[in-house]
Design an enzyme around this catalytic site. Structure first.
Site, PDB file in Angstrom:
ATOM      1  N   ASP A  69       0.827  -1.196   0.000  1.00 45.18           N
ATOM      2  CA  ASP A  69       0.000   0.000   0.000  1.00 45.18           C
ATOM      3  C   ASP A  69       0.872   1.260   0.000  1.00 45.18           C
ATOM      4  OD1 ASP A  69      -2.777   1.077   0.329  1.00 45.18           O
ATOM      5  OD2 ASP A  69      -1.898   1.932   2.137  1.00 45.18           O
TER       6      ASP A  69
ATOM      7  N   GLU B  58       1.524  -0.647  -5.199  1.00 47.51           N
ATOM      8  CA  GLU B  58       0.318   0.144  -5.447  1.00 47.51           C
ATOM      9  C   GLU B  58       0.736   1.610  -5.347  1.00 47.51           C
ATOM     10  OE1 GLU B  58      -3.198   2.511  -3.968  1.00 47.51           O
ATOM     11  OE2 GLU B  58      -1.466   1.949  -2.774  1.00 47.51           O
TER      12      GLU B  58
END
Length: 644
Positions: free
Chosen positions: A388, A417
């Site tokens: 993330d 990401e």
């Protein structure tokens, strides 16, 4: 560029073999390139020296676990360019470099042949050749040495010039000299370069993302790992390789967000799973409402039984209730008044999340603890991590932690990401991320798609940047899906699944969910802040399953570097070939049917006329080199197999 030796005024003899423009080589060898197990790894370079003398060169390679080099002869392919290949058989890192040297025997042989063909006297040159072979004798071992002795003795006995020439020039002697070359004047390229060799799933996989807590059987009831296990047959039937679970850890209570990111949660609001940690634990624990660690293990085992791998979210942030906050307050950013800062991206505020201070005074202990999180879940059988927001953490941290982990577990895959600036995305890939999110989500028009895929496949990015074409995420509902309806969902699905061997969808795509917060790309009633009741039903399920089956059946769709764009004479139609086996034509207009052509160039290597079968509909057509009529409904596509 390598030129060993120094000025004659300083060191005497210069080894004047020049090695330059080695490919692949990333940023002067600072970073490794990427491949997968089973690839034939090709290395090329400019290798030259002054004059017309012959050269010999080898590609040296070894795995990082080995100390000795293996070598492959390099072949001259013209214009002083040389290349060689070796097979990447193991999921590890390999090291490679090049060595080259003057080939005195072949230089002599080429010169002798020219003199002989011109009718010139070659007696002196024959003696020179014999002297070269005698000089090589100390290097030649065993039966090869005896064979060379016999050749030289026959030469000494004074055979005819023709016979003497044959004795020194035939293929057996040339092969013998190649086996025992004189490398005393060799030049070694000064850099040892690296290639990271991942397992095939790193290059080709279909991902499905879901919230485990939304898999319950009753509306509003918190789902469990056991509920996810019951979903696995349906996910396997859709043909997905990777099941990505949003964070499964205990969710913070302080400043918990309510529905639609509201400040202040109601008593039944579950909060954002990215606000990690409470009194029940942190990143090495599971949310009790999901079940136990044993339940997670059962899920991982069941997934493997269906041919699916579990990917976990590696989100390096904490809720205010995380155990780290109490035990290590020095790991967080502080305001002048001493309070810990929550995360912000103005005007957005994340009061429920504390970002970590990667450059705090105790950073070594922090970094080591973050490494142990990965090792913990690897110990539980996880080999894929979706990371993330990695672009908000230091590049040196990622370079260190990924290399540390993969040194012990080379099969671990890291997906970045990071919808951020292009060069920062590229830097993350260079320092070690296996895969990366991409801008595909926002590339909608023909010129945008062709330019972006050209960059990904034809530039240096192809050496290290593997793009995973997610159609949507819990954070991103792109405008084309909001306004284009089901045709847009079908169109974007085909593009993602056929342009890239890596693609993914977020749960709800199969339902064509497309209601956004007005003026944003955020889902209205976002699953990030509330529990949905997912059933794995929807109008796109048959198409998703068929496309994933096609991807497994068609090797051409398992690669990205075989993409070739085709002319359509209509900007709303995009066409491309994957190798010479699959031809795709997609109507980019989700509102209107479009007509055009698909031009098959002769250079694609297909017959003047050939049969194609639409793998989506099973219809067959006769196509030919040149212009072929295409008519497609709104957002519709052809995925054509060339039948030969």
């Amino acid at each position: 560029m390598a030129l060993l030796g120094a000025s004659p005024l300083l060191r005497g003899t210069v080894h004047a073999v020049w090695i330059a423009d080695v490919r692949p080589e990333l940023d002067g060898g600072r970073f490794p390139v990427k491949r997968v197990v089973g690839d034939a790894f090709e290395v090329s370079a400019d290798i030259l020296c002054e004059g017309h003398g012959a050269l010999a060169a080898v590609l040296l390679w070894r795995s990082v676990k080995d100390t000795g080099w293996q070598e492959v002869p390099m072949t001259h392919v013209g214009n002083d360019r040389w290349l060689a290949r070796f097979s990447l058989e193991e999921n590890t890192r390999y090291v490679y470099t090049i060595e080259a040297w003057p080939d005195a025997y072949r230089s002599w042989a080429a010169d002798l042949a020219k003199r002989r063909d011109a009718g010139m006297d070659t007696a002196s040159e024959l003696e020179e050749g014999a002297a070269l072979l005698r000089a090589s004798r100390p290097r030649v071992l065993g039966a090869d040495g005896e064979h060379l002795d016999a050749r030289l003795e026959a030469f000494r006995r004074g055979a005819s010039p023709e016979e003497r020439t044959r004795l020194l020039l035939d293929g057996e002697v040339a092969a013998l000299v190649d086996r025992y070359p004189d490398r005393s004047a060799a030049t070694r390229y000064p850099r040892e370069l690296e290639v990271v060799v991942d397992r095939p799933l790193a290059q080709c996989a279909a991902w499905y993302e879901l919230f485990p807590r939304s898999q319950g059987k009753l509306p509003g009831r918190h789902g469990t790992f056991r509920d996810v296990i019951e979903r696995l047959p349906d996910i396997a039937a859709m043909g997905f390789d990777v099941l990505y679970l949003t964070p499964i850890h205990p969710v913070g209570r302080t400043a918990r967000k309510g529905r639609n990111n509201a400040i202040g949660a109601g008593p039944d609001d579950p909060g954002s799973p990215w606000a990690i940690g409470n009194e029940r634990g942190g990143h090495k624990d599971v949310e009790p409402a999901l079940g136990t660690l044993d339940d997670f293990r059962a899920l991982a085992r069941a997934a493997r039984g269906h041919g699916i791998e579990i990917a976990l979210d590696y989100a390096l942030q904490c809720s205010p209730d995380h155990p780290y906050v109490r035990a290590h307050p020095e790991w967080f950013h502080r305001r002048p008044d001493g309070t810990i800062k929550y995360a912000e991206n103005p005007p957005k505020q994340y009061q429920d999340i504390y970002p970590l201070n990667f450059y705090c005074r105790d950073r070594e202990a922090l970094w080591e603890e973050l490494r142990t999180i990965l090792l913990f879940w690897i110990g539980e059988g996880v080999r894929i991590f979706r990371v993330d927001n990695p672009h908000t953490k230091p590049l040196p941290f990622w370079a260190w932690v990924i290399r540390e982990v993969q040194a012990v577990h080379p099969d671990v895959i890291f997906l970045a990401e990071a919808f951020t600036r292009p060069k920062l995305m590229q830097a993350l890939a260079k320092v070690g991320f296996t895969q990366s999110y991409t801008y595909f989500t926002w590339r909608n028009f023909k010129d945008e798609l062709t330019a972006y895929l050209q960059e990904l496949t034809q530039s240096e990015l192809a050496e290290y940047f593997r793009g995973n074409f997610f159609t949507n995420t819990p954070d991103i509902l792109p405008p084309v899906l909001q306004h284009g309806g089901p045709p847009a969902f079908r169109m974007r699905l085909v593009l993602a699944a056929t342009l890239s061997p890596l693609y993914g969808i977020y749960s709800g795509y199969e339902l064509c969910e497309r209601v956004a917060v007005p003026g944003t790309e955020e889902y209205l009633d976002s699953e990030k802040y509330e529990i949905k009741k997912r059933t794995l039903e929807g109008p796109l399920l048959p198409m998703i399953a068929r496309l994933n089956a096609i991807r497994r059946e068609q090797p051409a769709l398992q690669h990205v570097d075989n993409l070739r764009w085709l002319e359509t004479e209509n900007d709303q139609l995009v066409a491309y070939a994957k190798a010479d086996r699959v031809i795709c034509v997609v109507n980019l207009d989700p509102f209107t049917g479009r007509e055009g052509v698909c031009v098959i160039p002769v250079s694609l290597g297909l017959p003047p006329a050939f049969e194609v079968r639409d793998l989506l509909t099973d219809d067959t057509f006769v196509w030919r080199a040149g212009r072929n009529y295409v008519g497609l409904g709104a957002g519709e596509s052809h995925v054509l197999e060339v039948v030969q």
